[in-house]
Design a protein around this motif. Sequence first.
Motif, PDB file in Angstrom:
ATOM      1  N   ARG A 150     -15.122  16.084   5.573  1.00  0.00           N
ATOM      2  CA  ARG A 150     -15.762  14.473   6.312  1.00  0.00           C
ATOM      3  C   ARG A 150     -15.286  13.448   4.932  1.00  0.00           C
ATOM      4  NH1 ARG A 150     -20.643  14.193   9.823  1.00  0.00           N
ATOM      5  NH2 ARG A 150     -19.534  12.345  10.579  1.00  0.00           N
ATOM      6  N   ALA A 151     -15.747  14.033   4.089  1.00  0.00           N
ATOM      7  CA  ALA A 151     -15.484  13.034   3.021  1.00  0.00           C
ATOM      8  C   ALA A 151     -13.548  11.769   2.245  1.00  0.00           C
ATOM      9  CB  ALA A 151     -16.192  13.238   1.989  1.00  0.00           C
ATOM     10  N   LYS A 152     -13.469  13.643   2.583  1.00  0.00           N
ATOM     11  CA  LYS A 152     -11.874  13.685   2.025  1.00  0.00           C
ATOM     12  C   LYS A 152     -11.409  12.829   3.123  1.00  0.00           C
ATOM     13  CE  LYS A 152     -12.827  16.891  -2.096  1.00  0.00           C
ATOM     14  NZ  LYS A 152     -12.490  16.278  -3.075  1.00  0.00           N
ATOM     15  N   ILE A 153     -11.359  13.468   4.362  1.00  0.00           N
ATOM     16  CA  ILE A 153     -10.682  12.736   5.703  1.00  0.00           C
ATOM     17  C   ILE A 153     -11.226  11.107   5.562  1.00  0.00           C
ATOM     18  CG2 ILE A 153     -10.944  12.374   7.913  1.00  0.00           C
ATOM     19  CD1 ILE A 153     -11.239  15.175   8.163  1.00  0.00           C
ATOM     20  N   VAL A 154     -12.345  10.519   5.161  1.00  0.00           N
ATOM     21  CA  VAL A 154     -13.041   9.183   4.962  1.00  0.00           C
ATOM     22  C   VAL A 154     -11.921   8.562   3.569  1.00  0.00           C
ATOM     23  CG1 VAL A 154     -14.368   7.439   4.515  1.00  0.00           C
ATOM     24  CG2 VAL A 154     -14.634   9.214   5.672  1.00  0.00           C
ATOM     25  N   ALA A 155     -11.918   9.546   2.856  1.00  0.00           N
ATOM     26  CA  ALA A 155     -10.821   9.046   1.428  1.00  0.00           C
ATOM     27  C   ALA A 155      -9.392   9.143   1.973  1.00  0.00           C
ATOM     28  CB  ALA A 155     -11.396   9.630  -0.014  1.00  0.00           C
ATOM     29  N   ALA A 156      -8.882  10.191   2.368  1.00  0.00           N
ATOM     30  CA  ALA A 156      -7.704  10.120   2.499  1.00  0.00           C
ATOM     31  C   ALA A 156      -7.517   8.336   3.698  1.00  0.00           C
ATOM     32  CB  ALA A 156      -7.320  11.386   3.545  1.00  0.00           C
ATOM     33  N   GLU A 157      -8.157   8.149   4.728  1.00  0.00           N
ATOM     34  CA  GLU A 157      -7.519   6.865   5.271  1.00  0.00           C
ATOM     35  C   GLU A 157      -7.830   5.870   5.165  1.00  0.00           C
ATOM     36  OE1 GLU A 157     -11.170   7.480   8.041  1.00  0.00           O
ATOM     37  OE2 GLU A 157     -10.192   8.918   8.909  1.00  0.00           O
ATOM     38  N   GLU A 158      -8.738   5.519   3.449  1.00  0.00           N
ATOM     39  CA  GLU A 158      -9.035   4.522   2.645  1.00  0.00           C
ATOM     40  C   GLU A 158      -7.736   4.655   1.715  1.00  0.00           C
ATOM     41  OE1 GLU A 158     -12.204   5.312   0.392  1.00  0.00           O
ATOM     42  OE2 GLU A 158     -13.722   4.138   2.090  1.00  0.00           O
ATOM     43  N   ALA A 159      -7.628   5.469   1.085  1.00  0.00           N
ATOM     44  CA  ALA A 159      -5.503   6.100   0.387  1.00  0.00           C
ATOM     45  C   ALA A 159      -4.595   5.315   0.897  1.00  0.00           C
ATOM     46  CB  ALA A 159      -5.778   6.689  -0.300  1.00  0.00           C
ATOM     47  N   LYS A 160      -4.779   5.191   2.652  1.00  0.00           N
ATOM     48  CA  LYS A 160      -3.082   5.472   3.469  1.00  0.00           C
ATOM     49  C   LYS A 160      -3.210   4.366   4.380  1.00  0.00           C
ATOM     50  CE  LYS A 160      -0.111   6.721   6.541  1.00  0.00           C
ATOM     51  NZ  LYS A 160       1.736   7.157   5.522  1.00  0.00           N
ATOM     52  N   ALA A 161      -4.650   3.511   3.589  1.00  0.00           N
ATOM     53  CA  ALA A 161      -4.797   1.749   3.692  1.00  0.00           C
ATOM     54  C   ALA A 161      -4.110   1.033   3.141  1.00  0.00           C
ATOM     55  CB  ALA A 161      -6.317   1.690   4.289  1.00  0.00           C
ATOM     56  N   GLU A 162      -4.582   1.173   1.817  1.00  0.00           N
ATOM     57  CA  GLU A 162      -3.947   0.984   0.352  1.00  0.00           C
ATOM     58  C   GLU A 162      -3.168   1.163   0.191  1.00  0.00           C
ATOM     59  OE1 GLU A 162      -6.352   1.588  -3.009  1.00  0.00           O
ATOM     60  OE2 GLU A 162      -8.051   2.320  -1.630  1.00  0.00           O
ATOM     61  N   GLN A 163      -1.716   2.227   0.394  1.00  0.00           N
ATOM     62  CA  GLN A 163      -0.967   2.365   0.461  1.00  0.00           C
ATOM     63  C   GLN A 163      -0.222   1.350   1.418  1.00  0.00           C
ATOM     64  OE1 GLN A 163       0.773   6.125   1.864  1.00  0.00           O
ATOM     65  NE2 GLN A 163       2.533   5.872   2.272  1.00  0.00           N
ATOM     66  N   ASN A 164      -0.356   1.346   2.578  1.00  0.00           N
ATOM     67  CA  ASN A 164       0.138   0.779   3.894  1.00  0.00           C
ATOM     68  C   ASN A 164       0.010  -1.234   3.584  1.00  0.00           C
ATOM     69  OD1 ASN A 164       0.413   2.391   5.607  1.00  0.00           O
ATOM     70  ND2 ASN A 164      -1.317   2.204   6.553  1.00  0.00           N
ATOM     71  N   ARG A 165      -0.693  -1.524   3.095  1.00  0.00           N
ATOM     72  CA  ARG A 165      -0.954  -2.623   2.404  1.00  0.00           C
ATOM     73  C   ARG A 165       0.060  -2.982   1.055  1.00  0.00           C
ATOM     74  NH1 ARG A 165      -6.589  -2.322   2.904  1.00  0.00           N
ATOM     75  NH2 ARG A 165      -7.107  -1.566   0.461  1.00  0.00           N
ATOM     76  N   ALA A 166       0.176  -1.929   0.365  1.00  0.00           N
ATOM     77  CA  ALA A 166       0.507  -2.373  -0.924  1.00  0.00           C
ATOM     78  C   ALA A 166       2.171  -2.262  -0.859  1.00  0.00           C
ATOM     79  CB  ALA A 166       0.832  -1.449  -2.030  1.00  0.00           C
ATOM     80  N   SER A 167       2.528  -1.195   0.897  1.00  0.00           N
ATOM     81  CA  SER A 167       4.001  -1.536   1.027  1.00  0.00           C
ATOM     82  C   SER A 167       4.943  -2.475   1.636  1.00  0.00           C
ATOM     83  CB  SER A 167       4.395  -0.047   2.086  1.00  0.00           C
ATOM     84  OG  SER A 167       4.316   0.754   2.069  1.00  0.00           O
ATOM     85  N   LYS A 168       3.454  -3.573   2.130  1.00  0.00           N
ATOM     86  CA  LYS A 168       4.368  -4.170   2.706  1.00  0.00           C
ATOM     87  C   LYS A 168       4.777  -5.682   1.782  1.00  0.00           C
ATOM     88  CE  LYS A 168       1.427  -3.567   7.557  1.00  0.00           C
ATOM     89  NZ  LYS A 168      -0.143  -4.733   7.600  1.00  0.00           N
ATOM     90  N   GLU A 169       3.758  -5.394   0.950  1.00  0.00           N
ATOM     91  CA  GLU A 169       3.944  -6.716  -0.220  1.00  0.00           C
ATOM     92  C   GLU A 169       5.500  -6.436  -1.172  1.00  0.00           C
ATOM     93  OE1 GLU A 169      -0.218  -6.223  -2.695  1.00  0.00           O
ATOM     94  OE2 GLU A 169      -1.002  -7.453  -1.252  1.00  0.00           O
ATOM     95  N   VAL A 170       5.129  -4.996  -0.897  1.00  0.00           N
ATOM     96  CA  VAL A 170       6.384  -4.603  -2.409  1.00  0.00           C
ATOM     97  C   VAL A 170       7.766  -5.398  -2.089  1.00  0.00           C
ATOM     98  CG1 VAL A 170       7.872  -3.095  -1.934  1.00  0.00           C
ATOM     99  CG2 VAL A 170       5.902  -2.134  -2.566  1.00  0.00           C
ATOM    100  N   GLY A 171       7.837  -6.108  -0.060  1.00  0.00           N
ATOM    101  CA  GLY A 171       9.202  -6.658  -0.031  1.00  0.00           C
ATOM    102  C   GLY A 171       9.019  -8.196  -0.216  1.00  0.00           C
TER     103      GLY A 171
END
Length: 430
Positions: free
Chosen positions: A38-59
Amino acid sequence: MHDIKAIRENPEAFDAGMARRGLSGESAAILAIDAARRAKIVAAEEAKAEQNRASKEVGAAKARGDEAEFERLRALVAEKKAEVARLGEEAKAEDEKLRDLLMRLPNIMYDDVPDGADENDNVELKTWGSPRNFSFAPKEHYEIAGVVQGMDFETGAKLSGARFVVLSGAVARIHRALAQFMIDTHVDEHGFTETNAPVLVREESMYGTGQLPKFGEDSYQTTDGMWLIPTSEVTLTNIVRDVVIEESYLPRRYTAHSLCFRSEAGSAGRDTAGMLRQHQFEKVEMVAITRPDQSEMEHERMTRCAEAILEKLGLPYRTVKLCSGDQGFGMKRTHDLEVWLPGQDKYREISSVSVAGDFQARRMNARYKPADGGKPEFVHTLNGSGLAVGRCLIAVLENGQQADGSVKLPEVLKDYLRGKTTLTAAGQLV
């Protein structure tokens, strides 16, 4: 398989159930793996959220000409994408580890299963019939004059090795008649649906009913990874694997006459004489798929169906409730039927009728859709021998033997034997 949510909510109850199986502190290892997963799943979800935020800021960084920020954000997106993939694989590995552990743990027994170490602590529920008083010393089945020429262990060993037999002539015909009688009774009188299913199954079917992963050595596997069934419980129960059944179709009741194959691992030296314990044998199986609230009543019903076969054959038997130390891996409660064998001067098991609860259903993902429109729930599964054909043949021969080496056969088999009622000392049906 067990419900991880139930273990999280009440680990003490789970450990108490495992303790009755001789296991200690199993919940600690389970919950540790579950927490890591469950900790791995939560960490993956957090990393995915950071990836999405950074993706929006790239443009935006690119649009305002901030090349340094653009490169930093692009590198962050790549880093987080890789992190999400890594954490996902780690979570999957923990999930597989958890599933394997849960697959290897036995079912939790009902509270009414008596505590005990082995078969000597089983509790007798009833007896039926009285063992016959013989005017001579009764023989074991393979010693009876009328049986000897129709039960060839030497040729069986030549063809296949130890614990195989060749039945022929009248003995083979009686064996076949018994199977037909059992099937007809279960279909015509007990409401089961006759089924003819494969005896070779895929690995997932063996996992579904609990033969794998823990008991692979008890069964035979082919070179291409298929398995020979140890009982048609495997095929009949797996009919509902990965299926959501309408509640109106429950209970489902199946019966089949099939070949069964068991390596008899761990039984070296036991019952080596005669055909009591063979590597290949035939059995008429009963399987029921029910709603959870039906399974208790169905267990009693199936026990009576098996008992009825013995009563129609006029064979004395007793029914026992297995104690905790004699209980099968995947079962919550088991009733054994033991038939009287005068040649051995003892009762021997001829049927086990068991309720698994939702243990097998969770392994198979077998569910039903409630009529009221609620979310799908796991079914309950039950199985029982109705009966082991070879052992029933043994009981018929031993209980019906006469002083001259002939055998008087049960009246109920008369129609299946074209009116014949006796196996003569010369091995003929008359």
